[in-house]
Design a protein around this motif. Structure first.
Motif, PDB file in Angstrom:
ATOM      1  N   LEU A 142      53.368  65.564  -8.247  1.00 29.14           N
ATOM      2  CA  LEU A 142      53.356  64.856  -7.130  1.00 29.14           C
ATOM      3  C   LEU A 142      52.860  63.470  -7.533  1.00 29.14           C
ATOM      4  CD1 LEU A 142      54.479  64.913  -4.398  1.00 29.14           C
ATOM      5  CD2 LEU A 142      52.179  65.283  -3.342  1.00 29.14           C
ATOM      6  N   PHE A 143      53.011  63.123  -8.722  1.00 27.97           N
ATOM      7  CA  PHE A 143      52.475  61.549  -9.110  1.00 27.97           C
ATOM      8  C   PHE A 143      53.669  60.504  -9.483  1.00 27.97           C
ATOM      9  CE2 PHE A 143      48.994  64.323 -10.268  1.00 27.97           C
ATOM     10  CZ  PHE A 143      48.072  64.174  -9.180  1.00 27.97           C
ATOM     11  N   VAL A 144      54.916  61.129  -9.437  1.00 25.46           N
ATOM     12  CA  VAL A 144      56.058  60.180  -9.842  1.00 25.46           C
ATOM     13  C   VAL A 144      56.278  59.005  -9.292  1.00 25.46           C
ATOM     14  CG1 VAL A 144      58.604  60.217  -9.839  1.00 25.46           C
ATOM     15  CG2 VAL A 144      57.546  62.125 -10.649  1.00 25.46           C
ATOM     16  N   ALA A 145      55.788  58.765  -8.061  1.00 26.08           N
ATOM     17  CA  ALA A 145      56.137  57.664  -7.215  1.00 26.08           C
ATOM     18  C   ALA A 145      54.975  56.638  -7.683  1.00 26.08           C
ATOM     19  CB  ALA A 145      56.156  57.851  -5.717  1.00 26.08           C
ATOM     20  N   TRP A 146      53.753  57.159  -7.790  1.00 26.46           N
ATOM     21  CA  TRP A 146      52.822  56.020  -8.384  1.00 26.46           C
ATOM     22  C   TRP A 146      52.949  55.636  -9.708  1.00 26.46           C
ATOM     23  CZ3 TRP A 146      49.243  52.870  -6.973  1.00 26.46           C
ATOM     24  CH2 TRP A 146      48.294  52.478  -7.657  1.00 26.46           C
ATOM     25  N   ASP A 147      53.261  56.805 -10.630  1.00 25.82           N
ATOM     26  CA  ASP A 147      53.485  56.691 -12.049  1.00 25.82           C
ATOM     27  C   ASP A 147      54.676  55.522 -12.208  1.00 25.82           C
ATOM     28  OD1 ASP A 147      51.301  58.092 -12.673  1.00 25.82           O
ATOM     29  OD2 ASP A 147      52.549  59.841 -13.136  1.00 25.82           O
ATOM     30  N   ALA A 148      55.761  55.626 -11.527  1.00 25.11           N
ATOM     31  CA  ALA A 148      56.814  54.906 -11.527  1.00 25.11           C
ATOM     32  C   ALA A 148      56.658  53.427 -11.228  1.00 25.11           C
ATOM     33  CB  ALA A 148      58.084  55.571 -10.864  1.00 25.11           C
ATOM     34  N   LEU A 149      55.937  53.261 -10.508  1.00 18.48           N
ATOM     35  CA  LEU A 149      55.347  51.994  -9.857  1.00 18.48           C
ATOM     36  C   LEU A 149      54.562  51.236 -11.162  1.00 18.48           C
ATOM     37  CD1 LEU A 149      54.883  52.425  -6.057  1.00 18.48           C
ATOM     38  CD2 LEU A 149      56.598  51.223  -7.093  1.00 18.48           C
ATOM     39  N   CYS A 150      53.813  52.129 -11.464  1.00 17.41           N
ATOM     40  CA  CYS A 150      52.798  51.486 -12.488  1.00 17.41           C
ATOM     41  C   CYS A 150      53.410  51.363 -13.988  1.00 17.41           C
ATOM     42  CB  CYS A 150      51.504  52.296 -12.777  1.00 17.41           C
ATOM     43  SG  CYS A 150      50.515  52.655 -10.981  1.00 17.41           S
ATOM     44  N   ALA A 151      54.258  52.385 -14.417  1.00 14.31           N
ATOM     45  CA  ALA A 151      54.435  52.347 -15.878  1.00 14.31           C
ATOM     46  C   ALA A 151      56.130  52.211 -16.161  1.00 14.31           C
ATOM     47  CB  ALA A 151      53.813  53.570 -16.344  1.00 14.31           C
TER      48      ALA A 151
ATOM     49  N   GLY B 266      64.133  60.560 -26.058  1.00 12.43           N
ATOM     50  CA  GLY B 266      63.051  60.929 -26.317  1.00 12.43           C
ATOM     51  C   GLY B 266      61.933  59.867 -25.725  1.00 12.43           C
ATOM     52  N   ILE B 267      60.716  59.892 -26.063  1.00 12.18           N
ATOM     53  CA  ILE B 267      59.819  59.209 -25.407  1.00 12.18           C
ATOM     54  C   ILE B 267      59.174  58.198 -26.140  1.00 12.18           C
ATOM     55  CG2 ILE B 267      57.250  59.060 -24.553  1.00 12.18           C
ATOM     56  CD1 ILE B 267      59.456  60.007 -22.367  1.00 12.18           C
ATOM     57  N   GLN B 268      59.186  56.718 -26.113  1.00 12.09           N
ATOM     58  CA  GLN B 268      58.639  55.972 -27.168  1.00 12.09           C
ATOM     59  C   GLN B 268      57.362  55.316 -26.718  1.00 12.09           C
ATOM     60  OE1 GLN B 268      62.005  55.074 -25.335  1.00 12.09           O
ATOM     61  NE2 GLN B 268      62.613  56.145 -27.121  1.00 12.09           N
ATOM     62  N   GLU B 269      56.680  55.762 -25.524  1.00  4.49           N
ATOM     63  CA  GLU B 269      55.125  55.521 -24.988  1.00  4.49           C
ATOM     64  C   GLU B 269      54.717  56.458 -24.467  1.00  4.49           C
ATOM     65  OE1 GLU B 269      55.388  50.676 -25.510  1.00  4.49           O
ATOM     66  OE2 GLU B 269      55.089  51.563 -23.654  1.00  4.49           O
ATOM     67  N   ILE B 270      53.496  57.097 -24.441  1.00  4.75           N
ATOM     68  CA  ILE B 270      52.845  57.599 -23.754  1.00  4.75           C
ATOM     69  C   ILE B 270      51.396  57.456 -23.251  1.00  4.75           C
ATOM     70  CG2 ILE B 270      51.772  60.277 -23.867  1.00  4.75           C
ATOM     71  CD1 ILE B 270      53.620  61.138 -25.905  1.00  4.75           C
ATOM     72  N   TYR B 271      51.084  57.385 -22.246  1.00  2.00           N
ATOM     73  CA  TYR B 271      50.091  56.813 -21.677  1.00  2.00           C
ATOM     74  C   TYR B 271      49.010  58.136 -21.157  1.00  2.00           C
ATOM     75  CZ  TYR B 271      51.802  52.420 -22.609  1.00  2.00           C
ATOM     76  OH  TYR B 271      52.255  51.208 -23.122  1.00  2.00           O
ATOM     77  N   LEU B 272      47.672  58.088 -21.432  1.00  2.00           N
ATOM     78  CA  LEU B 272      46.846  59.388 -21.430  1.00  2.00           C
ATOM     79  C   LEU B 272      45.807  58.900 -20.133  1.00  2.00           C
ATOM     80  CD1 LEU B 272      45.954  59.750 -25.071  1.00  2.00           C
ATOM     81  CD2 LEU B 272      47.822  60.944 -23.903  1.00  2.00           C
ATOM     82  N   GLY B 273      45.952  59.985 -19.315  1.00  4.28           N
ATOM     83  CA  GLY B 273      44.783  60.159 -18.342  1.00  4.28           C
ATOM     84  C   GLY B 273      44.041  61.508 -18.200  1.00  4.28           C
TER      85      GLY B 273
ATOM     86  N   ASP C 215      44.327  52.792 -19.549  1.00  9.49           N
ATOM     87  CA  ASP C 215      43.878  51.537 -19.347  1.00  9.49           C
ATOM     88  C   ASP C 215      44.520  50.213 -19.630  1.00  9.49           C
ATOM     89  OD1 ASP C 215      40.722  52.474 -19.042  1.00  9.49           O
ATOM     90  OD2 ASP C 215      41.768  53.736 -19.963  1.00  9.49           O
ATOM     91  N   GLU C 216      45.502  50.785 -20.744  1.00 11.40           N
ATOM     92  CA  GLU C 216      46.094  49.594 -21.496  1.00 11.40           C
ATOM     93  C   GLU C 216      46.974  48.934 -20.384  1.00 11.40           C
ATOM     94  OE1 GLU C 216      49.330  49.145 -25.026  1.00 11.40           O
ATOM     95  OE2 GLU C 216      47.305  49.927 -25.373  1.00 11.40           O
TER      96      GLU C 216
ATOM     97  N   CYS D 151      41.749  55.565 -17.105  1.00 14.57           N
ATOM     98  CA  CYS D 151      41.903  56.693 -17.624  1.00 14.57           C
ATOM     99  C   CYS D 151      41.545  57.781 -16.712  1.00 14.57           C
ATOM    100  CB  CYS D 151      41.452  57.076 -18.915  1.00 14.57           C
ATOM    101  SG  CYS D 151      41.840  58.548 -19.641  1.00 14.57           S
ATOM    102  N   GLY D 152      40.349  57.737 -16.044  1.00 13.98           N
ATOM    103  CA  GLY D 152      39.947  58.705 -15.201  1.00 13.98           C
ATOM    104  C   GLY D 152      39.989  58.794 -13.533  1.00 13.98           C
ATOM    105  N   SER D 153      41.020  57.519 -13.446  1.00 18.77           N
ATOM    106  CA  SER D 153      41.048  57.156 -11.929  1.00 18.77           C
ATOM    107  C   SER D 153      42.782  57.291 -11.508  1.00 18.77           C
ATOM    108  CB  SER D 153      40.506  55.915 -11.769  1.00 18.77           C
ATOM    109  OG  SER D 153      39.215  55.588 -11.995  1.00 18.77           O
ATOM    110  N   ARG D 154      43.351  57.702 -12.258  1.00 16.85           N
ATOM    111  CA  ARG D 154      44.967  57.672 -11.878  1.00 16.85           C
ATOM    112  C   ARG D 154      45.241  58.488 -10.729  1.00 16.85           C
ATOM    113  NH1 ARG D 154      48.628  62.313 -13.762  1.00 16.85           N
ATOM    114  NH2 ARG D 154      50.799  61.651 -13.623  1.00 16.85           N
ATOM    115  N   GLU D 155      44.610  59.782 -10.738  1.00 17.27           N
ATOM    116  CA  GLU D 155      45.008  60.540  -9.653  1.00 17.27           C
ATOM    117  C   GLU D 155      44.299  60.104  -8.391  1.00 17.27           C
ATOM    118  OE1 GLU D 155      43.971  64.357 -11.492  1.00 17.27           O
ATOM    119  OE2 GLU D 155      46.011  64.796 -11.801  1.00 17.27           O
ATOM    120  N   ALA D 156      43.050  59.661  -8.225  1.00 21.17           N
ATOM    121  CA  ALA D 156      42.423  59.134  -7.070  1.00 21.17           C
ATOM    122  C   ALA D 156      43.297  57.907  -6.589  1.00 21.17           C
ATOM    123  CB  ALA D 156      41.031  58.768  -7.401  1.00 21.17           C
TER     124      ALA D 156
END
Length: 436
Positions: A157-166, A306-313, A339-340, A345-350
Motif C-alpha cells: 500500500l505504498f505505490v501512491a506515495w512512492d510514485a509521487l516521490c520517486a 529492468g530497474i536502473q535505480e533502487i532507493y532503500l528504506g 535520503d537522496e 530512510c527510516g521515515s518513508r512509511e510514516a
C-alpha cells in the motif's frame, strides 16, 4: 494541513513518527510536502513481549485482544506526545490530524495458502479513540482494511506515495523497504499511475529472530551485519526455503509474521546447528534468504528493461550483507538511500501514512496500483474526531479548500507533488514534472 504520521512496523523495534506540512493552493494545483520533524520512539518491555507472543503462537483471547488494543493506543498516544515535546512543537497549535497504522497482529492476504476455512483478512491494533482523546487531535487509521475492502490485499500500500516521490521520466526506479517484512515498489519510467508493489518475504524478521535466539533476547538485531559477515552461507538451505510456496507465488502478493515468524527462523537455526553449523553460519544463511528473495523479485517481476535505480528504506537497508549482495547481482543499477531524493530512510512509511490521512480527510482516493486484483478506487481510512471545536474547524477548512469545485472530480487522486525542504524544492524528486 499539518499532519503527524506514524508507523509501527513488523520489526516491532519502535514507532516511526513524522510531522509534515502539506499545502495546496487549490484542488488542481501541485501538492507540496515539507517534512518538519521525524524520529522514532522505541517499543520495548512487557507490551512488546505480549504482542510478539500473540503473533508467534497464534493464541489469545477476546479479553487479551481488547486489552492490548487499548494498551497499544495508549502507547502510541504517549509516543506522539513525547515526540512533539522532544521536537519542540505543539499538538494543539501545530497539528491538524494524526494518521497511522497500528501494530499489525495478523495479515491474511492469501487465504488459499493456509489450512482451514480462511478468508482474506487483516488486523492491526492501536485504538485511535485513545490517541484522539489523549492528544486532542483528530486521528485516522484502518487504511489497510479499507484497501482490502476494495478488493485488494491491504499491503504494501505504498505505490501512491512512492510514485509521487520517486517516479522518473526516463528511468525505471524501485523503492525497496527492508523492515520486518521486505517490499518493493516498482516505478516504470514516465507514468505515476503505472507503479505496483508487493512483499518479497522476510526482511529483518528472520534475522532478528535468530539474533534473539542466539543471545537469549539480549540482542534484537544484527547491527551492521557483524554476526552474519563472520559466517558461511549454506546455499542448499537458502535454495530450499526460496523454493517454498510464497516465494514462487506470482504477484500480487503480501505477507507478514503469520507466515514468516520467529518460530520458522528458530527452526532453521536448530536444524543447521544439528548439522554442525555455527551461530554465525545460521545468521549468514538467514540473511542471504532475505537478500536473494529481493534480487529474485527484481528479476521475476521488474518492469521491461529492468530497474536502473533502487532507493532503500527500512532498518535492513543498513545491513551490508544484504545490500552488497544486491550490488553483486545488479552491478549496473544505482543503489542509494531514500535520503537522496528527500525522504529519510527510516521515515518513508510514516510519511506515507501522513499522506493517506491527508487524502482521507480531504476526501480523495489514492493512485490505484497496477498488477492487483481490483482497480476499484475509493477513499480509505477511518476517522476519530479529537477536540470538538478543532474538529469542526478542520471540517470548515476542508470545505473552504474545495469551494465550488465539482463533486464528481473531488475523488480524483493527486498526481503531482513537490517535496520541499526548509522552503527549497528537493531537486529531482518529482522527476516527471521537472524533467530530471
Amino acid at each position: 494541513m499539518k499532519v503527524i504520521g506514524t508507523c509501527a512496523g513488523t520489526s516491532m523495534d519502535g514507532i516511526d513518527i513524522v510531522h509534515i506540512h502539506f499545502s495546496q493552493e487549490h484542488p488542481e494545483a501541485q501538492l507540496k510536502m515539507e517534512l518538519l520533524h521525524h524520529g522514532e520512539v522505541p517499543f520495548d518491555g512487557a507490551l512488546k513481549k505480549r504482542v510478539m507472543k500473540i503473533i508467534k503462537f497464534n493464541t489469545t483471547s477476546p479479553e487479551e485482544i481488547a486489552i492490548v488494543n487499548i494498551q497499544l493506543g495508549e502507547f502510541t498516544a504517549d509516543a506522539i506526545i513525547q515526540f512533539a515535546s522532544e521536537q519542540g512543537f505543539s499538538l494543539e497549535h501545530d497539528v491538524d490530524i494524526i494518521a497511522g497504522q497500528g501494530q499489525t497482529i495478523w495479515h491474511l492476504p492469501l487465504p488459499e495458502m493456509f489450512e482451514g476455512d480462511q478468508i482474506r483478512a487483516h488486523l492491526d491494533m492501536a485504538e485511535i479513540s485513545m490517541i484522539a482523546a489523549k492528544t486532542g487531535v483528530t486521528t485516522l487509521s484502518a487504511f489497510r482494511v479499507g484497501d482490502l475492502a476494495l478488493g485488494r490485499q491491504g499491503c504494501p500500500l505504498f505505490v501512491a506515495w512512492d510514485a509521487l516521490c520517486a517516479t522518473h521520466p526516463t528511468l525505471n526506479r524501485a523503492v525497496q523497504n527492508i523492515g520486518g517484512i521486505a517490499n518493493i515498489t516498482m516505478l516504470p519510467a514516465g507514468d505515476r499511475q503505472a507503479g505496483y508493489d508487493f512483499d518479497t518475504g522476510p526482511g529483518n524478521v528472520f534475522i532478528d529472530g535468530a539474533m534473539r535466539f542466539f543471545t537469549n533476547g539480549e540482542k534484537q538485531y544484527d547491527k551492521d551485519g557483524e554476526m552474519g559477515k563472520k559466517g558461511k552461507v549454506d546455499q542448499a538451505i537458502v535454495d530450499e526455503i526460496l523454493a517454498g510456496p510464497y516465494f514462487v507465488h506470482d504477484i500480487p502478493k503480501t505477507t507478514g509474521r503469520e507466515t514468516f515468524g520467529e518460530s520458522w527462523s528458530e527452526d532453521i537455526c536448530k536444524r543447521m546447528l544439528a548439522n554442525g553449523a555455527t551461530p554465525e553460519d545460521c545468521v549468514a544463511t538467514i540473511t542471504r534468504i532475505t537478500a536473494k528473495s529481493l534480487a529474485d523479485g527484481y528479476e521475476r517481476w521488474g518492469p521491461p528493461g529492468g530497474i536502473q535505480e533502487i532507493y532503500l528504506g527500512g532498518g535492513g537497508s543498513y545491513n551490508p550483507n544484504i545490500i552488497n549482495y544486491l550490488r553483486e547481482r545488479f552491478p549496473q543499477t544505482k543503489i542509494a538511500f531514500l535520503d537522496e531524493i528527500g525522504i529519510p530512510c527510516g521515515s518513508r512509511e510514516a510519511m506515507d501514512f501522513a499522506f493517506k490521512g491527508l487524502e482521507c480527510m480531504v476526501g480523495r482516493s489514492l493512485i490505484v496500483p497496477k498488477n492487483v486484483e481490483s482497480d476499484r478506487a475509493g477513499i480509505i481510512g477511518q476517522i476519530q474526531p479529537g477536540n470538538g471545536t478543532r474538529y469542526h474547524r478542520l471540517l470548515k477548512h476542508v470545505q473552504e479548500f474545495w469551494g465550488e469545485y465539482p463533486l464528481e472530480k473531488r475523488m480524483d487522486p493527486v498526481l503531482d507533488m513537490e517535496i520541499v525542504r526548509r522552503g527549497k524544492k528537493v531537486n529531482g524528486v518529482n522527476g516527471v514534472a521537472n524533467g530530471n
